[in-house]
Design a protein around this motif. Sequence first.
Motif, short mmCIF file in Angstrom:
data_model
loop_
_atom_site.label_atom_id
_atom_site.label_comp_id
_atom_site.label_asym_id
_atom_site.label_seq_id
_atom_site.Cartn_x
_atom_site.Cartn_y
_atom_site.Cartn_z
N PHE A 100 0.83 -1.22 0.00
CA PHE A 100 0.00 0.00 0.00
C PHE A 100 0.86 1.26 0.00
O PHE A 100 1.87 1.36 0.70
CB PHE A 100 -0.93 0.00 1.22
CG PHE A 100 -1.86 -1.18 1.24
CD1 PHE A 100 -3.01 -1.19 0.45
CD2 PHE A 100 -1.56 -2.30 2.01
CE1 PHE A 100 -3.86 -2.30 0.45
CE2 PHE A 100 -2.40 -3.41 2.01
CZ PHE A 100 -3.55 -3.40 1.23
N VAL A 101 0.40 2.20 -0.83
CA VAL A 101 1.02 3.53 -0.93
C VAL A 101 -0.17 4.49 -0.99
O VAL A 101 -1.19 4.16 -1.61
CB VAL A 101 1.87 3.64 -2.23
CG1 VAL A 101 2.49 5.02 -2.37
CG2 VAL A 101 2.95 2.57 -2.28
N PRO A 102 -0.09 5.67 -0.35
CA PRO A 102 -1.24 6.58 -0.47
C PRO A 102 -1.58 6.84 -1.94
O PRO A 102 -0.69 6.83 -2.80
CB PRO A 102 -0.74 7.86 0.22
CG PRO A 102 0.33 7.40 1.16
CD PRO A 102 0.98 6.22 0.50
N ASP A 103 -2.85 7.07 -2.20
CA ASP A 103 -3.33 7.24 -3.57
C ASP A 103 -3.09 8.69 -4.04
O ASP A 103 -3.87 9.59 -3.73
CB ASP A 103 -4.83 6.90 -3.60
CG ASP A 103 -5.41 6.99 -4.99
OD1 ASP A 103 -4.68 7.37 -5.93
OD2 ASP A 103 -6.61 6.68 -5.14
N GLY A 104 -2.02 8.87 -4.79
CA GLY A 104 -1.65 10.21 -5.25
C GLY A 104 -2.64 10.80 -6.22
O GLY A 104 -2.70 12.02 -6.39
N LEU A 105 -3.42 9.94 -6.85
CA LEU A 105 -4.37 10.45 -7.84
C LEU A 105 -5.66 10.94 -7.22
O LEU A 105 -6.47 11.59 -7.89
CB LEU A 105 -4.68 9.35 -8.87
CG LEU A 105 -3.70 9.24 -10.02
CD1 LEU A 105 -4.21 8.24 -11.03
CD2 LEU A 105 -3.45 10.59 -10.67
N SER A 114 -8.42 9.57 4.75
CA SER A 114 -9.18 8.64 5.60
C SER A 114 -9.07 7.22 5.06
O SER A 114 -9.00 6.25 5.83
CB SER A 114 -10.64 9.07 5.77
OG SER A 114 -11.23 9.27 4.54
N LYS A 115 -8.99 7.09 3.72
CA LYS A 115 -8.83 5.76 3.14
C LYS A 115 -7.49 5.14 3.59
O LYS A 115 -7.41 3.97 3.96
CB LYS A 115 -8.86 5.87 1.61
CG LYS A 115 -8.92 4.56 0.88
CD LYS A 115 -9.16 4.78 -0.61
CE LYS A 115 -8.22 3.97 -1.47
NZ LYS A 115 -8.04 4.48 -2.81
N ILE A 119 -6.61 1.80 5.79
CA ILE A 119 -5.70 0.74 5.31
C ILE A 119 -4.69 0.39 6.39
O ILE A 119 -4.44 -0.77 6.70
CB ILE A 119 -4.99 1.19 4.00
CG1 ILE A 119 -5.98 1.15 2.83
CG2 ILE A 119 -3.76 0.34 3.70
CD1 ILE A 119 -5.48 1.78 1.54
N ILE A 120 -4.11 1.42 7.00
CA ILE A 120 -3.10 1.19 8.05
C ILE A 120 -3.74 0.42 9.21
O ILE A 120 -3.20 -0.57 9.70
CB ILE A 120 -2.48 2.52 8.55
CG1 ILE A 120 -1.76 3.24 7.42
CG2 ILE A 120 -1.52 2.26 9.72
CD1 ILE A 120 -1.35 4.68 7.74
N GLU A 151 -2.34 11.58 12.11
CA GLU A 151 -2.54 10.52 11.12
C GLU A 151 -2.21 11.02 9.72
O GLU A 151 -1.64 12.10 9.56
CB GLU A 151 -3.97 10.00 11.24
CG GLU A 151 -4.22 9.39 12.62
CD GLU A 151 -5.48 8.57 12.65
OE1 GLU A 151 -6.55 9.13 12.40
OE2 GLU A 151 -5.37 7.35 12.93
N THR A 152 -2.61 10.24 8.72
CA THR A 152 -2.32 10.63 7.34
C THR A 152 -2.92 11.99 7.03
O THR A 152 -4.06 12.27 7.37
CB THR A 152 -2.90 9.58 6.37
OG1 THR A 152 -2.52 8.28 6.82
CG2 THR A 152 -2.39 9.81 4.96
#
Length: 241
Positions: A100-105, A114-115, A119-120, A151-152
């Motif tokens: 998993f990598v944050p969704d840059g798009l 929040s997504k 995931i984490i 958080e993220t």
Amino acid sequence: MIIYKAQDYKDMSRKAANILSAQVIMKPNCVLGLATGSSPLGTYKQLIEWYEKGDIDFSNVTSVNLDEYKGLDPNNKQSYRYFMNTNFFDHINIDKKKTFVPDGLEMDTEKATSKYNEIIRNTGGVDLQLLGLGHNGHIGFNEPGEQFEKETHCVDLAQTTIEANRRFFDSEDDVPKQAYTMGIKSIMQAKKIVLIVSGQDKAEILDKALNGPITPELPASILQLHNDVIVVADKAALSKW
Ligand code: GLP
């Protein structure tokens, strides 16, 4: 905090890879928190070598990466997803669906962050978090600021970070100005943290991070409060120690 003094970048990479491989061998279904940048490249290279020799099995490992540029497509060569695929995941037997990598798009910050937090959480927690150190003391993309972000979140990259990362892009204008990054709380929740640092240019910030006051103005200083941090740094990076 344990500090391993390595001779040079190669030695640092091998020592860090040893710690990561021990984690995977002892807990084959572990969750690895992974980082990008030039610091972990040698570690990934070493792990790939040992994988090819049959010494490590990544098939049950889950990974969560620290950060991603906002606005970059995973196929963009400068995206951190692309970095992870080409420098590590494509060469080992990890299940890509579990990386998993944050969704840059995702341009909607609230949705993207929040997504990623979910995931984490769903991984059940990071067993080992690998970290590099930014020249201004950032970890992930947690830039110096007035408070530690939990958080993220989405960050405006510091001008010095944009300049430091400019080397990977055609021009400074191409460097994204924002990124999604795991927060300090999420990083601190990892059971074990391995901080890898190489080079004279990081000596001063490393010294301040580990010996100076704990302050959001130097995000890595928070690591002093974690009870299982291993610093693997080369002689040059430890020269101010
Ligand atoms: C980037 C990354 C960080 C990394 C840092 C240092 O900005 N977001 O995760 O630790 O830079 O990079 P390098 O290892 O190339 O010095």
